[in-house]
Design an enzyme around this catalytic site. Structure first.
Site, mmCIF file in Angstrom:
data_model
loop_
_atom_site.group_PDB
_atom_site.id
_atom_site.type_symbol
_atom_site.label_atom_id
_atom_site.label_comp_id
_atom_site.label_asym_id
_atom_site.label_seq_id
_atom_site.Cartn_x
_atom_site.Cartn_y
_atom_site.Cartn_z
ATOM 1 N N ASN A 38 -2.566 -6.396 5.227
ATOM 2 C CA ASN A 38 -2.577 -7.392 4.155
ATOM 3 C C ASN A 38 -3.462 -8.582 4.524
ATOM 4 O O ASN A 38 -3.414 -9.086 5.637
ATOM 5 C CB ASN A 38 -1.158 -7.913 3.911
ATOM 6 C CG ASN A 38 -0.136 -6.806 3.910
ATOM 7 O OD1 ASN A 38 -0.237 -5.891 3.133
ATOM 8 N ND2 ASN A 38 0.820 -6.874 4.836
ATOM 9 N N GLU A 41 -9.873 4.123 6.145
ATOM 10 C CA GLU A 41 -9.083 4.578 7.295
ATOM 11 C C GLU A 41 -9.921 5.329 8.329
ATOM 12 O O GLU A 41 -9.792 5.087 9.529
ATOM 13 C CB GLU A 41 -7.890 5.419 6.838
ATOM 14 C CG GLU A 41 -6.870 4.647 5.988
ATOM 15 C CD GLU A 41 -6.338 3.373 6.661
ATOM 16 O OE1 GLU A 41 -6.507 3.216 7.886
ATOM 17 O OE2 GLU A 41 -5.757 2.531 5.945
ATOM 18 N N GLU A 73 0.847 -1.184 0.000
ATOM 19 C CA GLU A 73 0.000 0.000 0.000
ATOM 20 C C GLU A 73 0.893 1.247 0.000
ATOM 21 O O GLU A 73 1.884 1.261 0.723
ATOM 22 C CB GLU A 73 -0.902 0.054 1.244
ATOM 23 C CG GLU A 73 -1.935 1.155 1.120
ATOM 24 C CD GLU A 73 -2.887 1.251 2.326
ATOM 25 O OE1 GLU A 73 -2.695 0.512 3.308
ATOM 26 O OE2 GLU A 73 -3.798 2.061 2.257
ATOM 27 N N GLU A 108 -5.715 -2.979 12.509
ATOM 28 C CA GLU A 108 -5.414 -3.815 11.334
ATOM 29 C C GLU A 108 -6.406 -4.969 11.232
ATOM 30 O O GLU A 108 -6.839 -5.335 10.145
ATOM 31 C CB GLU A 108 -3.976 -4.343 11.382
ATOM 32 C CG GLU A 108 -2.891 -3.275 11.540
ATOM 33 C CD GLU A 108 -3.014 -2.090 10.599
ATOM 34 O OE1 GLU A 108 -3.525 -2.267 9.474
ATOM 35 O OE2 GLU A 108 -2.615 -0.971 11.005
ATOM 36 N N GLY A 163 2.888 2.222 11.013
ATOM 37 C CA GLY A 163 2.654 1.373 12.184
ATOM 38 C C GLY A 163 2.468 -0.089 11.830
ATOM 39 O O GLY A 163 3.094 -0.970 12.401
HETATM 40 N N1 TRP Z 1 -3.154 0.820 5.753
HETATM 41 C C1 TRP Z 1 -2.178 1.042 6.781
HETATM 42 C C2 TRP Z 1 -2.978 1.332 8.032
HETATM 43 O O1 TRP Z 1 -3.415 2.395 8.283
HETATM 44 C C3 TRP Z 1 -1.284 2.201 6.475
HETATM 45 C C4 TRP Z 1 0.064 1.894 5.939
HETATM 46 C C5 TRP Z 1 0.920 0.971 6.384
HETATM 47 C C6 TRP Z 1 0.757 2.597 4.924
HETATM 48 N N2 TRP Z 1 2.094 1.066 5.694
HETATM 49 C C7 TRP Z 1 2.015 2.017 4.798
HETATM 50 C C8 TRP Z 1 0.438 3.653 4.105
HETATM 51 C C9 TRP Z 1 2.959 2.491 3.880
HETATM 52 C C10 TRP Z 1 1.366 4.118 3.179
HETATM 53 C C11 TRP Z 1 2.608 3.532 3.075
HETATM 54 O O2 TRP Z 1 -3.312 0.451 8.742
HETATM 55 ZN ZN ZN Z 2 -5.586 1.692 8.552
#
Ligand code: TRP
Ligand code: ZN
Length: 897
Positions: free
Chosen positions: A278, A333, A132, A311, A274
């Site tokens: 996936n 989000e 992502e 998550e 954080g």
């Molecule tokens: N989807 C992730 C979350 O908020 C966010 C995220 C994790 C992310 N790693 C990333 C966004 C790297 C951009 C780049 O739980």
């Molecule tokens: Zn998230």
């Protein structure tokens, strides 16, 4: 990237994809100097549009061959640039009316040299991925957009001794040794759920796992596995417990059951954020998984719980129902942050959680919304999507969902979320689809409410009250406005849910009867819908003028203006039935006093400790000492002055030195005044019970350590000794680190040697624990005494500092520039120059981290002309560089004038 070639992507250019990818078959061969990837994609034409060419995303890939329906293409049958692979004449290859075809490509990448931590990379000895938002295109050519959803089958092959664990999404369906390659093995994973490429994950490493099971509401047994390095295997219990609590909570509160038979979490050291949701294989920053009493603070225990929940909740709000395009990011989000904050509220103290979230929103999100990067919850353009993982998308997005929940009430909100999940399961949708489901299930019109998604800026709600003793009517005159933001002016009025109560002189809530209500209405707490620029609400049947408790629970993310007298605030602090507003009253009181003292200071008058603050503190201290049942975390909040960051944000022009001076004056004055009471609080809340991370114990420690920080301000030897003893004898990291922080920030002559020794012994004790060393960097980076910048520069040379590790960068450079306001905003401008230097170094390694780190310099608007000039000149210095990443370019482009 040459700066001039950075393109802007617009929402209005969105078009559905010309193809779907029915199945995605990936084969990875992992080696120390490269990884080879074979991808086989079954494309289908979507709709009846007659497309004749194929364009795929791909970056930094070495292409070995491309085949269509098994037929090898010649290099003149396709073309490539920095971002795409294009096959211009598909119809020539496939015949005019083709409906589907098999695309195969063989590429090579170099995970060991990937410092951007996007795509496939190495974290220490482990291979892992972060896809992502647009990282998958650094792994292979693909339609790397969230509305292309495919069933993935993934085979990973690697050397068995170094990488005994090979993981990907879904279920392990086959494994074996690689024929003809001694010492190598492979595993095949199949994920039955269609997903976009951003949810793909792969991990290979020498890992152990903590294993458990969870039985779902329909009696299915789910395998739960948390993978970590061997040395960390004893630090997974808290994450596992948090995971099981989250799974149960999502069943009970949202009716959401887990779908696969296995759920895995992997902890990695090098990670840009954080954690990542996936499908079936969450990848976490170690800082958001590992927890043990000896190495982890209470704050981090709570963060682990919240991030594990976040998550996990994405499995429904994000994965089963995903985003159509990245402009819809807040769809997953904002909703998921709302869900995890409600979960945390249910696990601990609801009011304290709300106070923490609102403080964060008011300090960080309001600042973003008032700065050059202001954007709406559903933006309509971006240069680099990674820059839009912001507090606006996450936290303001969560507030918007919270307002919907408040306007609908719990039953209708649940009906709305049920409808949303049912209607859109397996789809990639928009924030509009979310709102529509809420409307359809509830029958409540959210037409005007939608402006919250489209308009940036923090609205201002001003209220004036008027009481007529003859008619016994009390009128609230409410007006709303929203400031212009970059590219947006003349904002429309919003639907603002204004939750409120009215207090009588006995401190009790009065019945709230509006003119239009029937006479029997006896509610004492209600939500008014403010919809117009100017509006009045008239309450009837009031014997005397009430005191209003406005915006209870912070029912809308606005700046509220109401002219409370000091006496009224003191009254609300004690009597308001809404815990959040009791806290808010105490904040408003202190802010008013700080403003006044800043004026005194500017006028050269002597500062005096305000009696109302002394009274307020006396009351709060008395309540905790006389009644041990009161929520100690709340008491700690009530005894904390607003942070410098918060005070900067709410200033017109922030004078950092004056804010700091006045704040220190108050803290020192209160510390001296209440020395013996703080000592009682400290002693009463010291316990030698075994460490527990439950809400009550965490609250007790937070109050105790706050008391210690006040005691330290006295410069009494007794206090220094207490801190020193706590540091040495502590059985947990919360207490040990508090002791250390107190010593490090002490100006007492007796503390000079102690602090040097404490820092040295702490490092020696914990040098083998990277996450504790991070905390050691933070304590020094945020030290409020003079000389912190020099200290930070020196620590950049420390053997444990590693500019390639985002946690280290955040702990040292990020903490100094973002939290040490007095150090960073030093009048010399050296703090600004330092940040620009570091950002330029980082931009060549990890653009996401570089651009995030720059944030404090983009807040220049809040400061005096002189500081603005110094900040701008550093931004311009960065902008003048020949080649910047897209990430950094967008930020400097938008924040320089
Ligand atoms: N989807 C992730 C979350 O908020 C966010 C995220 C994790 C992310 N790693 C990333 C966004 C790297 C951009 C780049 O739980
Ligand atoms: Zn998230």
């Amino acid at each position: 990237m040459k700066n001039a070639s950075v393109r802007t992507t617009y929402l209005k250019e969105y078009r559905p994809p010309p193809f779907t990818i029915e199945t995605t078959n990936l084969h990875f061969d992992l080696y120390e100097d490269h990884a080879s990837v074979v991808s086989k994609l079954l494309f289908k034409c979507s709709g009846d549009s007659d497309v004749t060419s194929l364009q795929l995303h791909g970056q930094l890939l070495k292409l070995e061959k491309v085949l269509i329906n098994g037929q090898l293409l010649n290099p003149d049958q396709y073309s490539r640039d920095d971002e795409n692979l294009t096959i211009p004449a598909l119809d020539g290859l496939l015949g005019a009316s083709f409906k589907e075809f098999l695309f195969e490509c063989h590429t090579r990448i170099e995970p060991q040299n990937n410092t951007a931590l996007e795509g496939l990379y190495k974290s220490k000895k482990m291979f892992c991925t972060q896809c992502e938002a647009e990282g998958f295109r650094r792994i292979t050519y693909y339609l790397d957009r969230p509305d292309v959803m495919s069933v993935f089958t993934t085979t990973v092959a690697a050397e068995k001794a170094k990488y005994p664990v090979l993981l990907s999404n879904g279920n392990n369906i086959a494994s074996g040794d690689v024929d003809g390659a001694p010492g190598r093995h492979w595993v095949t994973w199949e994920d039955p759920f269609k997903k976009p490429s951003y949810l793909f994950a792969l991990v290979a490493g020498d890992l152990l796992s903590l294993d458990d099971t969870f039985v779902t509401c329909s009696d299915r047994e789910i395998e739960l596995r948390i993978f970590v390095e061997e040395k960390d295997i004893d630090k997974c219990n808290h994450a596992m417990l948090s995971l099981k609590n989250s799974m149960r909570w999502d069943e009970e509160v949202y009716g959401r059951e887990y779908d696969l038979d296995i759920f895995m979490i992997v902890a990695v050291d090098d990670f840009n954020m954080g954690a990542m949701e996936n499908k079936g294989l969450n990848v976490f920053n170690t800082s958001c998984v590992l927890a043990s009493p000896q190495t982890t603070t209470d704050f981090s225990f709570q963060r682990v719980e919240a991030v594990v929940a976040h998550e996990y909740f994405h499995n429904w709000s994000g994965n089963r129902v995903t985003c159509r395009d990245w402009f819809q990011l807040s769809l997953k989000e904002g909703f998921t942050v709302y869900r995890d904050s409600e979960f945390s509220a249910d696990m601990g103290s609801r009011t304290v959680k709300r106070v923490e979230d609102v403080s964060f929103l008011q300090t960080v999100q309001f600042a973003e919304d008032g700065g050059p990067m202001a954007h709406s919850v559903r933006p309509d353009s971006y240069m680099e999507i990674s820059n839009f993982y912001t507090v606006t998308i996450y936290e303001k997005g969560a507030e918007v969902v919270r307002m919907i929940a408040l306007l609908l009430g719990p039953e209708k909100f649940r009906a709305g979320s049920d409808l949303y999940f049912e209607r859109h399961d397996g789809q990639a949708v928009t924030t509009e689809d979310f709102v529509k489901a809420m409307e359809d299930a509830s029958g409540i019109d959210l037409g005007q409410f939608r402006n919250w998604y489209y308009q940036a800026g923090t609205p201002v709600v001003s209220i004036q009250s008027e009481f007529d003793a003859d008619t016994k009517r009390y009128t609230l005159h409410v007006s709303q406005s929203c400031p212009d933001t970059p590219g947006q002016s003349n904002k429309k009025p919003l639907t603002v849910p204004l939750r409120l109560g009215l207090l009588g002189s006995d401190g009790k809530d009065l019945p709230l009867r509006l003119l239009a209500d029937d006479a029997s209405t006896s509610k004492t707490d209600r939500v008014l819908s403010v919809t117009q620029e100017e509006q009045q609400f008239v309450f009837e049947g009031l014997e005397s003028e009430p005191i209003p408790s406005l915006l209870r629970g912070f029912s809308a993310p606005v700046r509220l203006k109401y002219d409370y007298s000091r006496a009224e605030l003191l009254f609300l602090m004690v009597n308001d039935s809404d815990g959040f507003n009791r806290w808010n009253a105490s904040q408003l009181l202190t802010i008013g006093l700080i403003d006044e003292l800043q004026s005194d200071l500017a006028a050269g008058r002597d500062l005096a400790l305000p009696q109302s603050l002394v009274d307020a503190y006396a009351g709060v201290l008395d309540s905790t000492l006389s009644d041990p049942s009161v929520d100690k975390a709340m008491i700690a909040q009530l005894l904390s002055l607003p942070t410098i960051g918060f005070l900067i944000e709410r200033s017109e022009v922030a004078d950092v030195d004056s804010i700091h001076l006045v704040r220190e004056f108050l803290l020192n004055g209160l510390a001296a005044k209440f020395y013996s009471l703080f000592l009682d609080v400290y002693t009463n809340n010291t316990s030698d019970a075994e460490y527990a991370a439950d809400a009550v114990s965490i609250a007790r420690r937070s109050l105790k350590n706050l008391a210690l920080s006040y005691l330290m301000r006295s410069d009494e030897d007794e206090a220094v000794t207490l801190a020193q003893q706590q540091f040495v004898l502590a059985s947990n990291m919360t207490d040990q680190l508090s002791g250390l922080r107190c010593l490090v920030n002490s100006g007492a002559a007796t503390a000079v040697d102690l602090k040097r020794d404490a820092l040295a012994s702490f490092y020696k004790q914990w040098s083998h624990e990277p996450l504790v060393v991070d905390q050691w960097f933070v304590v020094q980076a945020v030290c409020q005494l003079p000389g912190s910048l020099a200290q930070v520069k020196q620590l950049l040379e420390h053997t444990d500092f590693d500019i390639r590790n985002p946690n280290k960068v955040r702990s040292l450079i990020g903490a100094f520039c973002g939290q040490n306001h007095i150090g960073f905003h030093d009048a010399s401008g050296e703090g600004y120059e330092f940040l620009a230097d570091q950002v330029l170094v980082l931009d060549t390694l990890n653009p996401q981290i570089a651009s995030r780190l720059l944030t404090p310099l983009t807040r220049w608007r809040k400061f005096s002309a002189k500081r603005q000039g110094l900040m701008q000149s550093q931004l311009r210095r960065i902008k003048a560089q020949e080649e910047l990443s897209k990430d950094l370019f967008e930020i400097v482009e938008k924040s320089t004038i």
